[in-house]
Scaffold this motif. Structure first.
Motif, PDB file in Angstrom:
ATOM      1  N   VAL A  43      52.912   5.682  35.204  1.00 43.56           N
ATOM      2  CA  VAL A  43      51.664   5.143  34.648  1.00 43.56           C
ATOM      3  C   VAL A  43      51.868   3.691  34.227  1.00 43.56           C
ATOM      4  O   VAL A  43      51.057   2.806  34.548  1.00 43.56           O
ATOM      5  N   GLU A  44      52.948   3.446  33.522  1.00 47.19           N
ATOM      6  CA  GLU A  44      53.239   2.088  33.033  1.00 47.19           C
ATOM      7  C   GLU A  44      53.363   1.095  34.191  1.00 47.19           C
ATOM      8  O   GLU A  44      52.811  -0.021  34.139  1.00 47.19           O
ATOM      9  N   ARG A  45      54.062   1.493  35.239  1.00 50.05           N
ATOM     10  CA  ARG A  45      54.266   0.591  36.371  1.00 50.05           C
ATOM     11  C   ARG A  45      52.955   0.277  37.088  1.00 50.05           C
ATOM     12  O   ARG A  45      52.704  -0.873  37.478  1.00 50.05           O
ATOM     13  N   LEU A  46      52.127   1.279  37.273  1.00 51.48           N
ATOM     14  CA  LEU A  46      50.874   1.063  38.005  1.00 51.48           C
ATOM     15  C   LEU A  46      49.852   0.284  37.172  1.00 51.48           C
ATOM     16  O   LEU A  46      49.122  -0.555  37.706  1.00 51.48           O
ATOM     17  N   ARG A  47      49.809   0.540  35.890  1.00 57.25           N
ATOM     18  CA  ARG A  47      48.893  -0.221  35.031  1.00 57.25           C
ATOM     19  C   ARG A  47      49.289  -1.684  34.973  1.00 57.25           C
ATOM     20  O   ARG A  47      48.426  -2.575  34.921  1.00 57.25           O
ATOM     21  N   SER A  48      50.591  -1.946  35.007  1.00 58.48           N
ATOM     22  CA  SER A  48      51.046  -3.339  34.950  1.00 58.48           C
ATOM     23  C   SER A  48      50.630  -4.119  36.191  1.00 58.48           C
ATOM     24  O   SER A  48      50.585  -5.359  36.175  1.00 58.48           O
ATOM     25  N   LYS A  49      50.311  -3.373  37.279  1.00 62.26           N
ATOM     26  CA  LYS A  49      49.846  -4.020  38.507  1.00 62.26           C
ATOM     27  C   LYS A  49      48.319  -4.112  38.558  1.00 62.26           C
ATOM     28  O   LYS A  49      47.746  -4.520  39.565  1.00 62.26           O
ATOM     29  N   GLY A  50      47.660  -3.702  37.481  1.00 58.86           N
ATOM     30  CA  GLY A  50      46.216  -3.872  37.375  1.00 58.86           C
ATOM     31  C   GLY A  50      45.382  -2.708  37.861  1.00 58.86           C
ATOM     32  O   GLY A  50      44.154  -2.833  37.968  1.00 58.86           O
ATOM     33  N   HIS A  51      45.989  -1.568  38.132  1.00 59.44           N
ATOM     34  CA  HIS A  51      45.230  -0.418  38.623  1.00 59.44           C
ATOM     35  C   HIS A  51      44.701   0.427  37.467  1.00 59.44           C
ATOM     36  O   HIS A  51      45.267   0.449  36.371  1.00 59.44           O
ATOM     37  N   GLU A  52      43.603   1.111  37.741  1.00 62.12           N
ATOM     38  CA  GLU A  52      43.041   2.042  36.771  1.00 62.12           C
ATOM     39  C   GLU A  52      43.812   3.355  36.907  1.00 62.12           C
ATOM     40  O   GLU A  52      43.740   4.014  37.938  1.00 62.12           O
TER      41      GLU A  52
END
Length: 254
Positions: free
Chosen positions: A17-26
């Motif tokens: 979750v942390e990695r994907l949110r850091s890339k701007g994804h919902e």
């Protein structure tokens, strides 16, 4: 992109979750605590509405043969049904290297059933087979403990850090479905009877390890290749001893 992670508050889920949110994804971290239950189906339709990708990282609370099979079959069917209704374009599941070689284990049979449901669903998919996590080595030691002795198979393991697993899961979530399986593992292969003493020493644990080729690993005997990757696997960066040296001081295992 909207990405739903079932089991998004667990060890791998929270890091993914942390990695994907850091890339701007919902990213929706779905779990029973957040009102999303794959066993009852509660909250699934709402969680998956508008989702492009689903990562299934849920695990059974029980490892008893019947219970774990019911968990993965029920959870899998409910999740795949909701994903199909929502028009999800990529279904991803985390499974286990060597699963198909260890069908004497009820847990491995349950994971096989989960994978069969995914493959038959018609939804584009990727299944990631991972070796055991560094974090699980203590549980493996405990499973073989009798008194002050730890009876373990001398078979090879290839443990991988949860950070390396999360890196791969995030990459797979943003890639096209492979409609097949990819393997990931740690950077080194080492015998169980060599790696567990490192853990015991680091945690000031007085238990001694005894090699036993017939010692069972969660119900099954191992061969040297049972728990290691084949050719073409993606390998992590973090070696077990390096990971162990970064852990906070720990007390003796229970």
């Amino acid at each position: 992109m909207k990405i739903v992670i079932i089991g998004g508050t667990g060890l791998i889920g929270s890091k993914t979750v942390e990695r994907l949110r850091s890339k701007g994804h919902e990213v929706l971290a779905a779990s029973p605590n957040s009102g999303v239950d794959t066993i009852t189906g509660k909250g699934l339709a709402e969680a998956l509405a508008g989702a492009d990708v689903v990562l299934d990282l849920a695990n059974s609370p029980s490892f008893e043969d019947k219970a774990v099979l019911e968990f993965f079959q029920t959870s899998g069917r409910n999740l795949l049904k909701a994903a199909a209704a929502a028009g999800v374009k990529h279904h991803i599941a985390l499974s286990i290297v060597g699963m198909e070689r260890l069908q004497g284990s009820g847990y491995m049979r349950a994971k096989m059933a989960q994978e069969q449901l995914i493959k038959a669903s018609g939804i584009p998919y990727t299944i990631v087979h991972s070796t055991q996590f560094h974090e699980f080595m203590a549980g493996i030691a405990q499973s073989g403990t009798s008194g002050q002795m730890v009876h373990l198979s001398p078979a090879y393991v290839q443990p991988i850090a949860s950070d390396d697993v999360a890196d791969v899961m995030a990459e797979v979530a943003l890639a096209a479905p492979v409609n097949g399986t990819i393997e990931i593992g740690g950077p080194e292969k080492i015998r169980l009877t060599d790696i567990v003493p490192h853990l015991l020493k680091a945690t000031n644990d007085p238990r001694q390890v005894m090699a036993d080729p017939h010692a069972r690993y969660f119900g099954v005997e191992l061969e040297d290749n049972s728990l290691v990757t084949g050719t073409g696997a993606r390998l992590g960066r973090i070696r077990f001893d390096d990971w162990l040296s970064r852990q906070p001081a720990q007390k003796k295992s229970a």
